[in-house]
Motif scaffolding. Structure first.
Motif, PDB file in Angstrom:
ATOM      1  N   GLU A 140      51.516  55.092  32.263  1.00 45.10           N
ATOM      2  CA  GLU A 140      51.294  55.076  33.915  1.00 45.10           C
ATOM      3  C   GLU A 140      49.641  55.197  34.499  1.00 45.10           C
ATOM      4  N   TRP A 141      49.386  54.250  34.303  1.00 39.11           N
ATOM      5  CA  TRP A 141      47.816  53.946  34.717  1.00 39.11           C
ATOM      6  C   TRP A 141      47.624  52.695  35.415  1.00 39.11           C
ATOM      7  N   PHE A 142      46.786  52.879  36.672  1.00 37.69           N
ATOM      8  CA  PHE A 142      46.268  51.774  37.315  1.00 37.69           C
ATOM      9  C   PHE A 142      44.805  51.376  36.973  1.00 37.69           C
ATOM     10  N   PHE A 143      44.570  49.914  37.232  1.00 40.77           N
ATOM     11  CA  PHE A 143      43.250  49.631  36.964  1.00 40.77           C
ATOM     12  C   PHE A 143      43.193  48.305  37.547  1.00 40.77           C
ATOM     13  N   THR A 144      41.603  48.127  38.127  1.00 42.76           N
ATOM     14  CA  THR A 144      41.379  46.760  38.826  1.00 42.76           C
ATOM     15  C   THR A 144      39.625  46.564  38.437  1.00 42.76           C
ATOM     16  N   GLU A 145      39.385  45.193  38.503  1.00 45.41           N
ATOM     17  CA  GLU A 145      38.279  44.897  38.536  1.00 45.41           C
ATOM     18  C   GLU A 145      37.563  44.521  39.758  1.00 45.41           C
ATOM     19  N   LYS A 146      38.393  44.575  40.797  1.00 46.01           N
ATOM     20  CA  LYS A 146      38.151  43.922  42.138  1.00 46.01           C
ATOM     21  C   LYS A 146      37.556  45.195  42.837  1.00 46.01           C
TER      22      LYS A 146
END
Length: 183
Positions: A140-146
């Motif tokens: 239940e984890w979100f991530f981005t490099e943007k």
């Protein structure tokens, strides 16, 4: 006899050319079909409204105008080419809303790749906007490099690279490009 041979050469050449083209065309189409069949969806659904449950409690609601299921390919996935609206529910019933114009759910990794005008928000007024966001369903984890824009009741911040829990309680940003600004 020379006159007949001279006129026969173009005719024979044209005949052989047509024979080769027609023979190759049939094989080419078969090869195209083999490659195309590998990535043809095994399922196709319009106007879906899926509810996910755990022990009788709704944990998520997925709405999409189009779903393509590729469960028979080597690395199975589900594609949502016309976007999704996803609502996640925690154990206390609090909601997190996710909208994206395109999404792919990878079955082996349980990661959803959200793309194009991605917005995630909650009932507390927190909202993150970016062009691509990944959701790890298991953790239940979100991530981005943007690059992203994060809006909260405290103000607005901009940055590049962030990861956070679905309720925004744990947030780790990599590069903040400005101070929090009150709107």
């Amino acid at each position: 006899m020379k006159h007949l041979t001279r006129n026969s050469v173009p005719f024979i050449t044209a005949f052989l050319f047509c024979f080769l083209i027609l023979g190759c065309e049939g094989n080419f189409r078969d090869v195209q079909k083999m490659g195309f069949a590998e990535f043809s969806p095994s399922g196709d659904a319009d106007d879906i409204d899926l509810k996910y449950t755990d022990s009788g409690r709704i944990t998520a609601n997925l709405i999409s105008p189009k779903m393509l299921d590729y469960s028979t390919v080597e690395y199975p996935f589900t594609e949502f080419p016309k976007g999704i609206h996803l609502t996640l529910y925690d154990k206390k019933g609090k909601e997190t809303y996710i909208n994206a114009k395109y999404a792919v759910s990878h079955k082996a990794t349980n990661i959803i790749d959200l793309q194009d005008s991605v917005k995630i928000s909650n009932q507390n007024g927190d909202m993150l906007e970016t062009e691509q966001l990944y959701y790890d369903q298991k953790n239940e984890w979100f991530f981005t490099e943007k690059k992203f824009k994060f809006t909260s009741p405290k103000g607005v911040s901009y940055g590049e690279g962030i990861d956070f829990s679905k309720d925004f309680k744990k947030v780790n940003s990599q590069k903040i490009s400005g101070e929090v600004q009150s709107e």
